[in-house]
Design a protein around this motif. Structure first.
Motif, PDB file in Angstrom:
ATOM      1  N   UNK A   5     -78.173  25.891  44.406  1.00 38.79           N
ATOM      2  CA  UNK A   5     -78.128  24.597  44.037  1.00 38.79           C
ATOM      3  C   UNK A   5     -77.610  23.871  45.220  1.00 38.79           C
ATOM      4  N   UNK A   6     -78.109  22.887  45.748  1.00 36.20           N
ATOM      5  CA  UNK A   6     -77.761  21.908  46.777  1.00 36.20           C
ATOM      6  C   UNK A   6     -76.874  21.309  46.507  1.00 36.20           C
ATOM      7  N   UNK A  32     -74.198  25.745  46.833  1.00 39.77           N
ATOM      8  CA  UNK A  32     -74.174  25.549  48.148  1.00 39.77           C
ATOM      9  C   UNK A  32     -73.864  24.262  48.600  1.00 39.77           C
ATOM     10  N   UNK A  33     -73.152  23.826  49.540  1.00 38.88           N
ATOM     11  CA  UNK A  33     -72.871  22.585  50.192  1.00 38.88           C
ATOM     12  C   UNK A  33     -73.901  22.209  51.323  1.00 38.88           C
ATOM     13  N   UNK A  56     -82.835  20.510  47.991  1.00 39.39           N
ATOM     14  CA  UNK A  56     -83.398  21.932  47.589  1.00 39.39           C
ATOM     15  C   UNK A  56     -83.785  22.466  48.668  1.00 39.39           C
ATOM     16  N   UNK A  57     -84.227  21.953  49.614  1.00 38.01           N
ATOM     17  CA  UNK A  57     -85.122  22.746  50.909  1.00 38.01           C
ATOM     18  C   UNK A  57     -83.830  23.228  51.827  1.00 38.01           C
ATOM     19  N   UNK A  58     -82.784  22.328  51.903  1.00 40.06           N
ATOM     20  CA  UNK A  58     -81.477  22.775  52.681  1.00 40.06           C
ATOM     21  C   UNK A  58     -80.749  23.892  52.040  1.00 40.06           C
ATOM     22  N   UNK A  59     -80.876  24.287  50.642  1.00 43.49           N
ATOM     23  CA  UNK A  59     -80.177  25.117  49.869  1.00 43.49           C
ATOM     24  C   UNK A  59     -81.078  26.370  49.890  1.00 43.49           C
ATOM     25  N   UNK A  60     -82.170  26.320  50.294  1.00 46.76           N
ATOM     26  CA  UNK A  60     -83.102  27.714  50.278  1.00 46.76           C
ATOM     27  C   UNK A  60     -82.548  28.742  51.179  1.00 46.76           C
ATOM     28  N   UNK A  61     -81.936  29.745  50.697  1.00 52.44           N
ATOM     29  CA  UNK A  61     -81.604  30.822  51.760  1.00 52.44           C
ATOM     30  C   UNK A  61     -81.299  31.978  50.855  1.00 52.44           C
ATOM     31  N   UNK A  62     -81.709  33.366  50.947  1.00 52.18           N
ATOM     32  CA  UNK A  62     -81.483  34.216  50.050  1.00 52.18           C
ATOM     33  C   UNK A  62     -81.572  34.039  48.759  1.00 52.18           C
ATOM     34  N   UNK A  63     -82.559  33.578  48.174  1.00 57.47           N
ATOM     35  CA  UNK A  63     -82.691  32.967  46.782  1.00 57.47           C
ATOM     36  C   UNK A  63     -84.164  33.073  46.553  1.00 57.47           C
TER      37      UNK A  63
END
Length: 175
Positions: A5-6, A32-33, A56-63
């Motif tokens: 979640x961003x 995730x900040x 949403x795009x900024x939080x997309x990592x290892x998920x």
């Protein structure tokens, strides 16, 4: 299913976990900040949706999925103040963004006036209610609805609405 979640706002993380926990058997949700890329107090459809998508795009990592949730004031003719608050949710899977929106409500005229002069809703509502960080707790909607709907429930609405295309992928061309 791993979901980011961003935001580290516990309301947004909990609402996401509540909804997705009813859809997926195994779920790990973490906040995730990330920067929304829009003003701290979005006004208007475009800016609010852009903030949700950016989160949403900024939080997309290892998920497998990432979620961005952004609240903003939207112009609504015929309303008392001319504005209604809506929360938008963007869910991103690395390819597609799906969107959903919550039920909206009006802030009191004093709050809208202060926000339009440059203040954040959260700061004004904290002063009005005497509750520090109201938006990270039960939320303004709980205060204004006399507890009939809290911010988690209101936020769950936009998360579920953003999941509808993912729950029906063949109807939305997502297969």
């Amino acid at each position: 299913m791993r979901v980011n979640v961003g935001s580290t706002n516990p309301v947004k993380v909990k609402a996401t976990a509540n909804v997705l926990g009813k859809i997926f058997d195994e779920l790990e949700v973490r906040g995730v900040e990330v920067d929304s890329g829009v003003s701290d107090q979005p006004v208007g459809l475009e800016e609010t949706v852009e903030g949700a998508i950016n989160r949403a795009r900024g939080a997309f990592s290892n998920c497998e999925l990432s979620v961005g949730i952004e609240s903003g004031l939207h112009r609504v003719p015929g309303s008392i103040t001319g504005f209604v608050d809506l929360q938008w949710c963007a869910i991103y899977d690395g390819d597609h963004v799906t969107l959903g929106v919550s039920a909206g409500f009006e802030y009191p005229p004093l709050v809208v006036e202060e926000v339009l002069s440059g203040r954040e809703v959260g700061d004004v509502m904290d002063e009005l209610t005497g509750v520090d960080e109201l938006g990270r707790k039960r939320g303004a909607v709980s205060f204004l609805s006399h507890g009939l709907l809290d911010r988690v429930g209101n936020t769950e609405q936009c998360v579920l609405m953003a999941m509808i295309p993912r729950m029906n992928p063949s109807l939305y061309g997502l297969e």
